[in-house]
Design a protein around this motif. Structure first.
Motif, mmCIF file in Angstrom:
data_model
loop_
_atom_site.group_PDB
_atom_site.id
_atom_site.type_symbol
_atom_site.label_atom_id
_atom_site.label_comp_id
_atom_site.label_asym_id
_atom_site.label_seq_id
_atom_site.Cartn_x
_atom_site.Cartn_y
_atom_site.Cartn_z
ATOM 1 N N GLU A 140 4.792 3.603 14.881
ATOM 2 C CA GLU A 140 5.168 2.150 14.899
ATOM 3 C C GLU A 140 5.978 1.576 14.225
ATOM 4 O OE1 GLU A 140 1.684 0.469 12.766
ATOM 5 O OE2 GLU A 140 1.203 2.184 11.612
ATOM 6 N N ASP A 141 6.700 0.451 14.495
ATOM 7 C CA ASP A 141 7.507 -0.369 13.862
ATOM 8 C C ASP A 141 7.033 -1.088 12.904
ATOM 9 O OD1 ASP A 141 9.268 0.662 15.614
ATOM 10 O OD2 ASP A 141 9.248 -0.655 16.953
ATOM 11 N N VAL A 142 7.150 -0.654 11.621
ATOM 12 C CA VAL A 142 6.626 -1.450 10.418
ATOM 13 C C VAL A 142 7.721 -1.651 9.405
ATOM 14 C CG1 VAL A 142 4.285 -0.530 10.803
ATOM 15 C CG2 VAL A 142 6.013 0.684 9.081
ATOM 16 N N LEU A 143 7.671 -2.682 8.466
ATOM 17 C CA LEU A 143 8.457 -2.797 7.363
ATOM 18 C C LEU A 143 8.307 -2.016 6.385
ATOM 19 C CD1 LEU A 143 8.611 -6.745 7.324
ATOM 20 C CD2 LEU A 143 10.435 -5.350 8.103
ATOM 21 N N PRO A 144 9.231 -1.364 5.831
ATOM 22 C CA PRO A 144 9.104 -0.533 4.733
ATOM 23 C C PRO A 144 8.677 -0.789 3.511
ATOM 24 C CG PRO A 144 11.407 -0.636 5.080
ATOM 25 C CD PRO A 144 10.867 -1.496 6.205
ATOM 26 N N SER A 145 8.465 0.130 2.590
ATOM 27 C CA SER A 145 8.146 -0.333 1.086
ATOM 28 C C SER A 145 9.461 -1.165 0.665
ATOM 29 C CB SER A 145 7.832 0.835 0.299
ATOM 30 O OG SER A 145 6.559 1.217 0.645
ATOM 31 N N ARG A 146 9.471 -2.039 -0.112
ATOM 32 C CA ARG A 146 10.787 -2.948 -0.727
ATOM 33 C C ARG A 146 10.554 -3.790 -1.677
ATOM 34 N NH1 ARG A 146 7.898 -4.607 3.410
ATOM 35 N NH2 ARG A 146 7.430 -6.862 3.794
ATOM 36 N N ILE A 147 11.779 -4.012 -2.381
ATOM 37 C CA ILE A 147 11.746 -4.905 -3.012
ATOM 38 C C ILE A 147 11.531 -6.654 -2.745
ATOM 39 C CG2 ILE A 147 12.965 -6.094 -5.220
ATOM 40 C CD1 ILE A 147 12.173 -3.147 -5.522
ATOM 41 N N LEU A 148 10.699 -7.227 -3.382
ATOM 42 C CA LEU A 148 10.311 -8.580 -2.850
ATOM 43 C C LEU A 148 11.052 -9.572 -3.635
ATOM 44 C CD1 LEU A 148 6.416 -8.179 -2.251
ATOM 45 C CD2 LEU A 148 8.346 -8.004 -0.687
ATOM 46 N N ASP A 149 11.494 -10.617 -3.184
ATOM 47 C CA ASP A 149 12.049 -11.825 -3.524
ATOM 48 C C ASP A 149 11.092 -13.155 -3.827
ATOM 49 O OD1 ASP A 149 14.521 -10.561 -3.653
ATOM 50 O OD2 ASP A 149 15.079 -11.231 -1.705
ATOM 51 N N ASN A 150 11.380 -13.876 -4.567
ATOM 52 C CA ASN A 150 10.818 -15.049 -4.789
ATOM 53 C C ASN A 150 9.115 -14.882 -5.411
ATOM 54 O OD1 ASN A 150 13.000 -16.534 -4.417
ATOM 55 N ND2 ASN A 150 12.412 -16.411 -2.102
ATOM 56 N N LEU A 151 8.779 -13.663 -6.158
ATOM 57 C CA LEU A 151 7.437 -13.568 -6.439
ATOM 58 C C LEU A 151 7.716 -13.017 -7.828
ATOM 59 C CD1 LEU A 151 4.433 -13.338 -5.990
ATOM 60 C CD2 LEU A 151 5.152 -10.863 -5.144
ATOM 61 N N GLY A 152 7.174 -13.991 -8.961
ATOM 62 C CA GLY A 152 6.978 -13.917 -10.113
ATOM 63 C C GLY A 152 8.759 -13.495 -10.589
ATOM 64 N N ASP A 153 8.770 -12.968 -11.834
ATOM 65 C CA ASP A 153 10.025 -12.232 -12.214
ATOM 66 C C ASP A 153 10.595 -11.062 -11.662
ATOM 67 O OD1 ASP A 153 10.063 -14.522 -14.207
ATOM 68 O OD2 ASP A 153 8.681 -13.238 -15.743
ATOM 69 N N ALA A 154 9.724 -10.313 -10.911
ATOM 70 C CA ALA A 154 10.230 -8.999 -10.225
ATOM 71 C C ALA A 154 8.960 -8.649 -9.492
ATOM 72 C CB ALA A 154 10.509 -7.878 -11.413
ATOM 73 N N ALA A 155 9.390 -8.137 -8.381
ATOM 74 C CA ALA A 155 8.126 -7.740 -7.480
ATOM 75 C C ALA A 155 8.555 -6.538 -6.456
ATOM 76 C CB ALA A 155 7.360 -8.840 -6.769
ATOM 77 N N PHE A 156 7.440 -5.883 -6.085
ATOM 78 C CA PHE A 156 7.863 -5.037 -4.800
ATOM 79 C C PHE A 156 6.595 -4.633 -4.174
ATOM 80 C CE2 PHE A 156 6.386 -1.823 -8.042
ATOM 81 C CZ PHE A 156 5.526 -1.161 -7.334
ATOM 82 N N LEU A 157 6.636 -4.266 -2.960
ATOM 83 C CA LEU A 157 5.551 -3.778 -1.948
ATOM 84 C C LEU A 157 5.756 -2.499 -1.580
ATOM 85 C CD1 LEU A 157 4.277 -5.763 0.989
ATOM 86 C CD2 LEU A 157 4.988 -3.363 1.441
ATOM 87 N N HIS A 158 4.597 -1.815 -1.598
ATOM 88 C CA HIS A 158 4.500 -0.214 -1.460
ATOM 89 C C HIS A 158 3.630 -0.201 -0.040
ATOM 90 C CE1 HIS A 158 3.326 3.944 -2.885
ATOM 91 N NE2 HIS A 158 4.140 4.038 -2.048
ATOM 92 N N ASP A 159 4.005 0.362 0.859
ATOM 93 C CA ASP A 159 3.040 0.447 2.232
ATOM 94 C C ASP A 159 3.099 2.069 2.257
ATOM 95 O OD1 ASP A 159 1.929 0.776 4.604
ATOM 96 O OD2 ASP A 159 3.227 -0.820 5.520
ATOM 97 N N ALA A 160 1.564 2.622 2.118
ATOM 98 C CA ALA A 160 1.296 4.086 2.071
ATOM 99 C C ALA A 160 0.519 4.183 3.095
ATOM 100 C CB ALA A 160 0.759 4.260 0.578
ATOM 101 N N PRO A 161 1.017 4.800 4.153
ATOM 102 C CA PRO A 161 0.184 5.415 5.290
ATOM 103 C C PRO A 161 -0.541 6.771 5.177
ATOM 104 C CG PRO A 161 2.437 6.035 5.641
ATOM 105 C CD PRO A 161 2.509 5.419 4.351
ATOM 106 N N THR A 162 -1.355 6.902 5.951
ATOM 107 C CA THR A 162 -2.187 8.131 5.925
ATOM 108 C C THR A 162 -1.329 9.499 5.545
ATOM 109 O OG1 THR A 162 -3.483 7.392 7.617
ATOM 110 C CG2 THR A 162 -4.091 9.593 7.048
ATOM 111 N N ARG A 163 -2.088 10.441 4.594
ATOM 112 C CA ARG A 163 -1.208 11.562 4.559
ATOM 113 C C ARG A 163 -1.647 12.554 5.662
ATOM 114 N NH1 ARG A 163 0.458 12.864 -0.615
ATOM 115 N NH2 ARG A 163 -0.037 11.366 -2.279
#
Length: 303
Positions: A222-245
């Motif tokens: 599937e086409d999904v946005l990967p894990s990445r650094i996020l902007d405009n959230l607190g002083d620093a932020a990131f998103l981690h997307d973990a699919p099934t092993r």
């Protein structure tokens, strides 16, 4: 007549001793070169919010589909959540929710950590930034926006740097043309070592899962946005997307959003497991809702 001068002499000696004592005391306090330590400023936050009341009921209904259809007592139990076990509620608190719907199971957890530096030369914010950076690295991400504590190792005179550059040019190259990893392994993103300490406990998902590639990647292209650094959230932020092993019999996906604001680090985890193994969790929906909750929590902290 000889007695009066003796009294005068005794008085002079007493005055002289007193003056000498004051002089020595002042001299001890004003010695040249005595170090002056200015304590680093404290963090903005001295307390943490009640985690199980930090998420509005309306958001919980959206995040936990099926819970609103439960009978009254069961519904209240789901929305009330379960507080995380912690031994210092001034420093770390959390809450967990879970709902079972006919088509899937959703789980949600939030954690607040208030970081305090016990080093007068290091501020609470700087210490919190170090804690956040470890979590970011454990997720396989790096903003590299601020120099780390090892930045001094890279300093030196231009000649020394040139010598180092020459030494690197003699090292064997990998397929990408980069020099092989240094002794600390920081240049090898494929290293299988697991970060130790608190960061690995909070972000146990592997780097392969963060990118969705390798054995940890989703079985569905599937086409999904990967894990990445996020902007405009607190002083620093990131998103981690973990699919099934690989090897799991059911599709499962966990999206984590971690952000820092001043001396508080917040972690949001939102997961879905469909009832049928043929169904695939909607990564876009999970990411969108996890980010919306993280932004709401950031607003709550700033109030």
């Amino acid at each position: 007549m000889a007695y009066v001068p003796g009294v005068a002499l005794l008085a002079a000696l007493v005055v002289g001793c007193s003056a000498g004592s004051d002089s020595n005391a002042n001299g001890a306090d004003s010695k040249a070169g005595s170090p002056t330590v200015t304590p680093a400023p404290p963090g903005k936050y001295e307390t943490l919010p009640a985690p199980c009341r930090a998420v509005p009921r309306g958001m919980l209904k959206d995040l936990l589909p099926g819970a609103a259809e439960l009978p009254g007592d069961q519904q209240e139990k789901v929305f009330r959540g379960s507080a995380s076990v912690t031994y210092d509620t001034d420093r770390k608190v959390g809450c967990n929710w879970k709902s079972d719907a006919p088509d899937s199971t959703r789980s949600l957890s939030i954690d607040f950590e208030r970081v305090v530096s016990y080093d007068p030369a290091v501020s609470d914010d700087d210490r919190a930034d170090t804690v956040y950076a470890k979590k970011e690295k454990a997720a396989g991400l790096s903003s590299s926006s601020t120099p780390g504590p090892d930045a001094e190792k890279d300093s030196g005179t231009p000649d020394e740097k040139e010598k180092g550059k020459g030494a690197d040019e003699d090292k064997p190259k990998d397929a990408a043309g980069d020099a092989t990893a240094s002794s600390d392994g920081s240049a090898d993103p494929s290293s299988s070592s697991t970060p130790s300490g608190e960061a690995s406990g909070d972000d146990a998902d592997g780097t392969d899962e963060a990118t969705g590639g390798g054995e940890g990647g989703s079985t569905d292209p599937e086409d999904v946005l990967p894990s990445r650094i996020l902007d405009n959230l607190g002083d620093a932020a990131f998103l981690h997307d973990a699919p099934t092993r690989a090897g799991s019999t059911a599709q499962h996906r966990t999206v984590s959003v971690v952000f820092r604001t001043s001396n508080v680090v917040v972690t949001v985890r939102y997961a879905e497991q469909p009832a049928l193994i043929t169904q695939v969790p909607d990564s876009g929906e999970l990411q969108e809702k996890a980010q919306a909750l993280a932004r709401k929590l950031a607003e709550t902290l700033s109030e």
